[in-house]
Design a protein around this motif. Sequence first.
Motif, PDB file in Angstrom:
ATOM      1  N   MET A  46       1.363   1.890  -3.711  1.00  0.00           N
ATOM      2  CA  MET A  46       0.219   1.878  -4.638  1.00  0.00           C
ATOM      3  C   MET A  46      -0.242   3.319  -4.875  1.00  0.00           C
ATOM      4  SD  MET A  46      -1.550  -1.549  -3.051  1.00  0.00           S
ATOM      5  CE  MET A  46      -3.213  -1.200  -3.568  1.00  0.00           C
ATOM      6  N   VAL A  47       0.732   4.153  -5.211  1.00  0.00           N
ATOM      7  CA  VAL A  47       0.492   5.580  -5.408  1.00  0.00           C
ATOM      8  C   VAL A  47       0.752   5.903  -6.870  1.00  0.00           C
ATOM      9  CG1 VAL A  47       1.030   6.205  -3.034  1.00  0.00           C
ATOM     10  CG2 VAL A  47       2.884   6.053  -4.701  1.00  0.00           C
ATOM     11  N   ASP A  48       0.432   7.140  -7.240  1.00  0.00           N
ATOM     12  CA  ASP A  48       0.522   7.487  -8.653  1.00  0.00           C
ATOM     13  C   ASP A  48       1.942   7.829  -9.095  1.00  0.00           C
ATOM     14  OD1 ASP A  48      -2.217   7.145  -9.128  1.00  0.00           O
ATOM     15  OD2 ASP A  48      -2.645   9.091  -8.219  1.00  0.00           O
ATOM     16  N   GLU A  89       0.818  -1.221   0.000  1.00  0.00           N
ATOM     17  CA  GLU A  89       0.000   0.000   0.000  1.00  0.00           C
ATOM     18  C   GLU A  89       0.850   1.269   0.000  1.00  0.00           C
ATOM     19  OE1 GLU A  89      -0.538  -2.629   1.813  1.00  0.00           O
ATOM     20  OE2 GLU A  89      -2.581  -3.289   1.338  1.00  0.00           O
ATOM     21  N   ARG A  93      -5.078  -1.268  -8.583  1.00  0.00           N
ATOM     22  CA  ARG A  93      -3.853  -0.562  -8.171  1.00  0.00           C
ATOM     23  C   ARG A  93      -2.728  -1.550  -7.860  1.00  0.00           C
ATOM     24  NH1 ARG A  93      -3.270   4.724  -6.606  1.00  0.00           N
ATOM     25  NH2 ARG A  93      -5.107   6.032  -6.859  1.00  0.00           N
TER      26      ARG A  93
END
Lengths: 264, 288
Positions: B40-42, B37, B81
């Motif tokens: 799981m970023v842009d 997590e 994601r």
Amino acid sequence: MNPSADLGGLQQAFMAQVLDEDAPLPHGWGKRHAVGMSVYRGNYRSALVEAMRSTYERTEKWVGEAAFRRAAAHHLIAHPPSSWTIDDAGAGFDRTCAELFANDPEVAELAWLEWTMLEAFTAPDVAPLDLPGFSAATSGFGDEDWADMRTTFLPGSRARVLAHDLRAIWKVLGEEDLVRPQFEIEGDTGCLVWREGERATFIMVEADEARAFEAMRQGSSYGEVCMTIANEGDQSDSAQSDAAMRAGAMLGHWLNEGLIAAID
Amino acid sequence: MDSIPPFGGFGLGLRRQHYADFLAGEVPVDFVEVISENYMVDGGKPLRVLEEVRAKHPVALHGVSMSIGSAGGIDPAYLDRLKRLAERIEPLWVSDHLCWTRTSAHNSHDLLPLPLTRDALDVACANVDQAQNHLGRAMLIENPSSYLTFPEDELTEWEFIGEMARRTGCYLLLDINNIYVSACNHGFSADDYLAGLPLDSVRQIHLAGHTPATKERPVVIDTHDRDVCDDVWALYARAMSMLSVPVATMIERDDNIPPLADLLHELDEARAIAAGASDKGAGESIAA
């Protein structure tokens, strides 16, 4: 019997127990369950408060740890998290701060700044438009093209009108000894937030620039921004000319700071 | 679904405090594990750091928010994601926990316990199937630590996990500390637990520290904030002697993070125990 329906009911009841310390234990649960549930309740609260302390490090330093923990707990009770990422537990905390620190409105502004910088930190990677790129994109523009021009800013960039000098607050919060600076200002000011390379950053700007940036970020054309600025002055020809000059200066500022990703 | 080949390396969790160490030099690990997590970023620095570390080491993606046990199923947007991250990083494997974290309305961000019922098993299996199909790969599922059991329980935890692995084809991430914590809290035998699992499905082991029970709070808590204790090392040695395939071992530290050298020292201890178990296993095999 539908297994997910039974399990769903149990999980709803369990979650209610986690969220509410005063919720009665389910039928058939004894002291052993109560002890176990107290661990889950403690884990829930401590993990989320620690996540918020990480996001709002400077806000916590400004108000003090005890006051921050109370505010974070209040926020989590009023807005239990629903997102898959624990970082989102702090979403909307600036509004909570506006309620809880109504006599210290700079707290909500500082919380907004920290949240906005967090969002910019992991926004999509997009290279800013440089001066040659901008010149090439606008080289054939006539008056109507300029009026219709829209900009796409770097993902995660935001602007806001503020009532306090957050630059002064931010500076002292980075120092070991917190000596409260003069942060009250007369009238409004503004703030631009974006990511410069890998570092989230901000600058203070005039309030009209913050309003213009947000207007264009949300789809207004350059011509509409010029019109808005002109309407804020008198209706003379010189005011119209001044508005165009002001809008041009803003555009140049955003370009030089690397805030513009594309011209549409 | 492709199988996950055995991998007998020794690794550490990548934590922000050690980013500089991993980027600057050669850290003597065979792999690193990251919390999915967190990446799981842009865009931005976290992904850049992960890609640089990935260029040096194999990476395992370990999630905490999939909510394998949720009655409402797994959030497809979450899986999207995670899949994007997996395609970008090409991990050794993707893992998460046998637990639930959310209802349709709220997310606890804690690993909450499942009732060990056949209905819950059906739900967990359906969710593992959903996740594996969405990701296009087999997963590793980790045994949880827990602080209460349910009056409705029909299975032991090892029976539940074994059946889940058999029905879904998932692999197992065996957390030795979690077995120890739950055995203390619920009074079962950790050795019975190990003996009851399909150990050929294990691909990774976690080792971690915990907070002991006290008179006031008679519950062992899985805190990952201190060194691995002697009892957990001993259980690790027994587990390693029972395994028939190589497995990856990792020290999992999430709080009170020490200097990297301290964790590497603990990892050396794991290497020594594993080597001893391997020698002993070979000796017993020869003797037999």
